[in-house]
Enzyme design. Structure first.
Site, PDB file in Angstrom:
ATOM      1  N   GLU A 261       0.852  -1.207   0.000  1.00 22.78           N
ATOM      2  CA  GLU A 261       0.000   0.000   0.000  1.00 22.78           C
ATOM      3  C   GLU A 261       0.876   1.241   0.000  1.00 22.78           C
ATOM      4  O   GLU A 261       1.966   1.214   0.553  1.00 22.78           O
ATOM      5  CB  GLU A 261      -0.844   0.057   1.287  1.00 22.78           C
ATOM      6  CG  GLU A 261      -1.718  -1.127   1.502  1.00 22.78           C
ATOM      7  CD  GLU A 261      -2.271  -1.188   2.928  1.00 22.78           C
ATOM      8  OE1 GLU A 261      -1.837  -0.386   3.796  1.00 22.78           O
ATOM      9  OE2 GLU A 261      -3.132  -2.042   3.163  1.00 22.78           O
TER      10      GLU A 261
ATOM     11  N   LYS B  23       2.393   4.512   1.406  1.00 18.24           N
ATOM     12  CA  LYS B  23       2.502   5.067   2.755  1.00 18.24           C
ATOM     13  C   LYS B  23       2.004   6.505   2.659  1.00 18.24           C
ATOM     14  O   LYS B  23       2.671   7.385   2.108  1.00 18.24           O
ATOM     15  CB  LYS B  23       3.942   5.022   3.268  1.00 18.24           C
ATOM     16  CG  LYS B  23       4.033   5.487   4.709  1.00 18.24           C
ATOM     17  CD  LYS B  23       5.345   5.094   5.343  1.00 18.24           C
ATOM     18  CE  LYS B  23       5.340   5.279   6.850  1.00 18.24           C
ATOM     19  NZ  LYS B  23       5.009   6.629   7.297  1.00 18.24           N
TER      20      LYS B  23
ATOM     21  N   ASP C 188       0.928  10.233   3.469  1.00 18.85           N
ATOM     22  CA  ASP C 188       1.592  11.237   4.286  1.00 18.85           C
ATOM     23  C   ASP C 188       0.559  12.162   4.921  1.00 18.85           C
ATOM     24  O   ASP C 188       0.269  13.233   4.423  1.00 18.85           O
ATOM     25  CB  ASP C 188       2.552  12.027   3.386  1.00 18.85           C
ATOM     26  CG  ASP C 188       3.759  12.504   4.158  1.00 18.85           C
ATOM     27  OD1 ASP C 188       3.830  12.218   5.368  1.00 18.85           O
ATOM     28  OD2 ASP C 188       4.607  13.171   3.553  1.00 18.85           O
TER      29      ASP C 188
ATOM     30  N   TYR D 292      -6.749   1.686   6.614  1.00 19.26           N
ATOM     31  CA  TYR D 292      -5.824   0.621   6.211  1.00 19.26           C
ATOM     32  C   TYR D 292      -5.663  -0.500   7.233  1.00 19.26           C
ATOM     33  O   TYR D 292      -4.821  -1.360   7.053  1.00 19.26           O
ATOM     34  CB  TYR D 292      -4.453   1.190   5.833  1.00 19.26           C
ATOM     35  CG  TYR D 292      -3.878   2.187   6.831  1.00 19.26           C
ATOM     36  CD1 TYR D 292      -3.623   1.816   8.148  1.00 19.26           C
ATOM     37  CD2 TYR D 292      -3.598   3.487   6.438  1.00 19.26           C
ATOM     38  CE1 TYR D 292      -3.114   2.719   9.041  1.00 19.26           C
ATOM     39  CE2 TYR D 292      -3.074   4.407   7.336  1.00 19.26           C
ATOM     40  CZ  TYR D 292      -2.841   4.019   8.639  1.00 19.26           C
ATOM     41  OH  TYR D 292      -2.329   4.919   9.534  1.00 19.26           O
TER      42      TYR D 292
ATOM     43  N   LYS E 199      10.735   3.526   2.342  1.00 22.90           N
ATOM     44  CA  LYS E 199      10.610   4.965   2.066  1.00 22.90           C
ATOM     45  C   LYS E 199      11.165   5.343   0.695  1.00 22.90           C
ATOM     46  O   LYS E 199      12.153   4.779   0.233  1.00 22.90           O
ATOM     47  CB  LYS E 199      11.357   5.776   3.143  1.00 22.90           C
ATOM     48  CG  LYS E 199      10.868   5.527   4.559  1.00 22.90           C
ATOM     49  CD  LYS E 199       9.510   6.118   4.847  1.00 22.90           C
ATOM     50  CE  LYS E 199       9.518   7.526   5.352  1.00 22.90           C
ATOM     51  NZ  LYS E 199      10.041   7.857   6.637  1.00 22.90           N
TER      52      LYS E 199
ATOM     53  N   CYS F 252      23.087  44.667 -13.280  1.00 24.77           N
ATOM     54  CA  CYS F 252      22.889  43.307 -13.783  1.00 24.77           C
ATOM     55  C   CYS F 252      24.211  42.547 -13.695  1.00 24.77           C
ATOM     56  O   CYS F 252      25.231  43.028 -14.191  1.00 24.77           O
ATOM     57  CB  CYS F 252      22.405  43.377 -15.231  1.00 24.77           C
ATOM     58  SG  CYS F 252      22.433  41.766 -16.044  1.00 24.77           S
TER      59      CYS F 252
ATOM     60  N   CYS G 124      25.403  41.895 -17.540  1.00 25.64           N
ATOM     61  CA  CYS G 124      25.824  42.942 -18.479  1.00 25.64           C
ATOM     62  C   CYS G 124      26.117  44.279 -17.813  1.00 25.64           C
ATOM     63  O   CYS G 124      26.584  45.201 -18.475  1.00 25.64           O
ATOM     64  CB  CYS G 124      24.770  43.117 -19.568  1.00 25.64           C
ATOM     65  SG  CYS G 124      23.302  43.977 -18.984  1.00 25.64           S
TER      66      CYS G 124
ATOM     67  N   CYS H  89      16.686  43.268 -15.365  1.00 26.54           N
ATOM     68  CA  CYS H  89      17.832  43.937 -15.963  1.00 26.54           C
ATOM     69  C   CYS H  89      17.287  44.817 -17.078  1.00 26.54           C
ATOM     70  O   CYS H  89      16.445  44.385 -17.865  1.00 26.54           O
ATOM     71  CB  CYS H  89      18.775  42.893 -16.535  1.00 26.54           C
ATOM     72  SG  CYS H  89      19.889  43.562 -17.778  1.00 26.54           S
TER      73      CYS H  89
ATOM     74  N   CYS I 220      22.035  42.750 -23.142  1.00 24.62           N
ATOM     75  CA  CYS I 220      22.340  41.746 -22.122  1.00 24.62           C
ATOM     76  C   CYS I 220      22.364  40.350 -22.739  1.00 24.62           C
ATOM     77  O   CYS I 220      21.371  39.894 -23.297  1.00 24.62           O
ATOM     78  CB  CYS I 220      21.292  41.818 -21.016  1.00 24.62           C
ATOM     79  SG  CYS I 220      21.615  40.640 -19.696  1.00 24.62           S
TER      80      CYS I 220
END
Ligand code: IVH
Length: 677
Positions: free
Chosen positions: A119, A121, A123, A231, A320, A414, A417, A432, A438
């Site tokens: 099954e 797991k 969370d 479960y 896991k 920037c 550039c 920028c 650039c």
């Protein structure tokens, strides 16, 4: 063998840390570190305790399952303890588990046929649901495994929990166990809303489920999008259940209880591993979070034979998935420039294995996010990488911040550039202003430059631009006008004919219009309409380049933001160089006389101030009408103002006009003035 002093110290430190994390997790619903870190501490402690069993004390965190329930709820004694599961991380650990099970069952030969119920797991948060005579009479958390909290009032609000079982053959007393969880979509929607309303957000769906179940006011729980899968069975009185776990699950389902559709029965350890692989591949597309697989020996007789060790059954194990959240340290904070000029802070990390890959950079999204999370160089942070999503910094472990760690600031220039970085106060993203210049933005800027409504260079498609940029053959749009047929024919997927056509089309594009050229420059906020307004208002490129922000806002369609964008674009020397180079390569257009003060415009030389709400037009429309007739519209009243136009709810400007003796007219007066001019 007695343990060395250092080991004893380490043991005490581990216990203290684990107690602290238990409290944050179970009592405060606000975990400080990712599960992976908690698991690691627990494993270190277990390793020391198994080497020196004489050091195991009754109050060691290894000796209990969860944490004591908080007193705000009534306490429920679990007649059958709610246990926890041992973990396996690598396939070898699972093989080891299977070998232990087979040995105990003396299955040497038939080990391959041993059936496991596999099954996901889930969370979320474990719950116990008690049904008497088919009626839900009690809901409880797991608590410390022996006693939990009475959360009946809250579980009753979860639609997926039946208040009454269906069918006839359910036992008079049935206690089932399962997981309450918040589906991913509900979690995201909830957090988005909470953030907007300035309320506390949840760090993950599990935390959200646990927190929601422990609300004192069930109305709050009812608002949370919770779901449940059961479960297992805890207690049963006066009925009989099938002899396998998988059959029991089917029976529970027939009584109206929700069970996980991904459950399956598999054979032997290879069956388990195949299930693990398949579920792992599906993980991201499942609508709820899972963090592994649980394998349970399917046959209940075999389960009974295997029994339990202190906190977990010998017949089940949790396998896991690689952790999606891990801890690491920030080695630097840098700013990256994206294709659209967006300047994004990125954390450079001490490499860490998370979500199945080694991660050494994580995005901080934008400068607000960086400040909100207050990430600093030297910080210990939680990194999350789920599926194919870009790794991100979830948060800082404040208690581990080194002294003197300084906050990062948005760079003024920037990093690629050197152009100014600009951020509007109402925008999350800083950009920028280098545009065409650039290199980080080059390919996108060039695609725009050649597009149909801009310079309209046919045959210079995205792929070709990317190739030319990657080969450093085009640095600025001016370089386009130096491309020759032979080198173009040598590019991927280009023949002689298409190279020739492209050269022709580049040639043709040299003759353009000021409007197209302005639009092609890719100045932010300057679309076709604004380019057109600028071109007809000023008539000449030079005039636009030299216009002040005050002059620019005079153009219909141009507000203060657009004006400042235009100004900063032309203030960059590189942008002016590119324009000059384009003109040197023969890009030209017809320049005309400015139309800004139409001599026939009857309002030329007059200055207007608009205040209050007009009834038949917006203030912007009024402004455009006045400007079209050569009038000027400004924001503040002075002696030089010719007219103050006032609408409904006019404020201090009207009063000031009256004070200064400036002529004031209403909307009807304005219409008359417009008509006669
Ligand atoms: S069975 C005696 N099955 O994992 C075995 N637990 O570490 C009891 N969990 O407290 C648990 N999905 O909150 C089982 N399919 C599943 C599960 C599951 C999630 C959680 C549950 C339990 C914890 C054990």
């Amino acid at each position: 063998m007695t343990a060395p002093r250092a080991t004893k110290d380490e043991l005490e430190s581990l216990r203290q840390q684990i107690r602290h994390h238990n409290y944050r997790y179970h009592v405060l619903d606000d975990p400080e570190v990712p599960d992976a870190e908690y698991d690691r501490l627990m494993r270190q402690l277990q390793a020391i305790e198994s080497e020196y069993p004489e050091l195991v004390t009754e109050d060691s965190p290894t000796q209990r399952v969860g944490d004591t329930p908080i007193s705000a709820f009534g306490t429920v004694q679990h007649q059958v303890p709610m246990l926890s599961l041992d973990n396996a991380f690598a396939p070898d650990e699972l093989r080891e588990f299977h070998r232990r099970v087979s040995d105990r069952l003396e299955l040497e030969e038939g080990a391959d046929q041993l059936c496991y119920a596999a099954e996901p797991k889930l969370d979320g948060a474990a719950v116990s649901l008690l049904y008497e005579g088919g009626q839900l009479v009690r809901g409880a958390t797991r608590g410390d495994g022996t006693s939990g909290e009475d959360i009946t009032h809250n579980v009753r609000t979860i639609d997926a929990v039946p208040l009454r079982l269906i069918g006839e053959d359910f036992p008079p007393t049935l206690e089932v166990r399962g997981e309450v969880f918040m589906p991913k979509a509900g979690f995201e929607a909830y957090n988005k809303k909470a953030e907007k309303e300035g309320e506390k957000t949840f760090v993950n769906p599990r935390n959200a489920a646990a927190g929601s179940l422990r609300q004192l006011d069930p109305k709050l729980t009812a608002e949370r999008p919770l779901d449940v899968y059961v479960y297992s069975v805890g207690r049963i009185d006066g009925g009989k259940l099938p002899e396998t776990h998988s059959e029991i699950i089917k029976r529970l389902q027939s009584w109206g209880l929700k069970t996980c559709p991904e459950s399956a029965v598999v054979e032997g350890v290879e069956g388990c591993l195949a299930y693990y692989e398949a579920l792992g591949a599906k993980r991201d597309s499942l609508p709820y979070e899972i963090d592994g697989v649980v394998y349970k020996v399917d046959n209940l007789l075999q389960q009974r034979e295997l029994g339990f060790v202190s906190r977990a059954p010998r017949w089940a194990i949790a396998h896991k998935f690689p952790a999606q959240e891990e801890l690491t340290t920030v080695e630097g904070i840098e700013f990256q420039v994206g294709r659209t000029g967006a300047v994004t802070p990125v954390a450079r990390l001490k490499p860490v294995f998370v979500g199945g890959v080694t991660v050494s950079n994580a995005t901080l999204h934008n400068i607000d996010e960086l400040h909100r999370k207050d990430v600093r160089v030297g910080d210990t942070v939680t990194i999350r990488r789920a599926g194919d999503v870009i790794p991100e910094v979830v948060g800082v472990i404040a208690s581990r911040r080194p002294k003197g760690a300084r906050a990062a600031q948005l760079p003024k220039q920037c990093p690629v550039c050197g152009s100014a970085v600009i951020r509007e106060s109402d925008e999350a993203v800083a950009r920028c202003s280098g545009g065409l210049y650039c290199s980080a933005q080059r390919a996108e800027a060039l695609k725009h430059f050649v597009s149909r409504k801009a310079m309209d260079i046919e045959g210079l498609g995205s792929k070709l631009i990317e190739q030319l940029v990657a080969a450093d053959r085009i640095k600025t749009p001016a370089d386009i006008f130096q491309l020759n047929k032979d080198e173009l024919a040598g590019m991927e997927r280009m023949g002689d004919k298409s190279a020739e056509n492209l050269v022709d089309s580049i040639e043709e594009s040299r003759s353009t219009t000021l409007q197209r050229f302005l639009y092609a420059l890719g100045i932010r906020e300057v679309g076709e309409a604004t380019a057109s307004a600028l071109a007809s208002y000023f008539g000449k490129l030079d005039a636009i380049q030299q216009a002040t922000e005050e002059e620019l806002v005079e153009v219909p369609d141009v507000g203060p933001i657009v004006a400042s964008r235009i100004r900063s674009f032309f203030d960059e020397a590189h942008n002016r160089d590119v324009i000059k180079a384009l003109q040197d390569f023969g890009v030209h257009w017809h320049e005309s006389e400015p139309q800004r003060s139409p001599s026939e415009g009857g309002l030329s030389g007059k200055t207007f101030v608009l205040t209050g709400t007009l009834s038949n037009m917006t203030r912007d429309e009024a402004k455009q009408k006045i400007q079209a007739l050569g009038g000027k519209v400004t924001g503040s009243v002075s002696k030089k103002t010719s007219f103050v136009i006032y609408g409904d709810k006019a404020g201090s400007k009207l009063a000031k006009a009256q004070d200064l003796g400036v002529e004031t007219i209403d909307e009807a007066g304005l219409n008359a003035l417009l008509a006669e001019s």
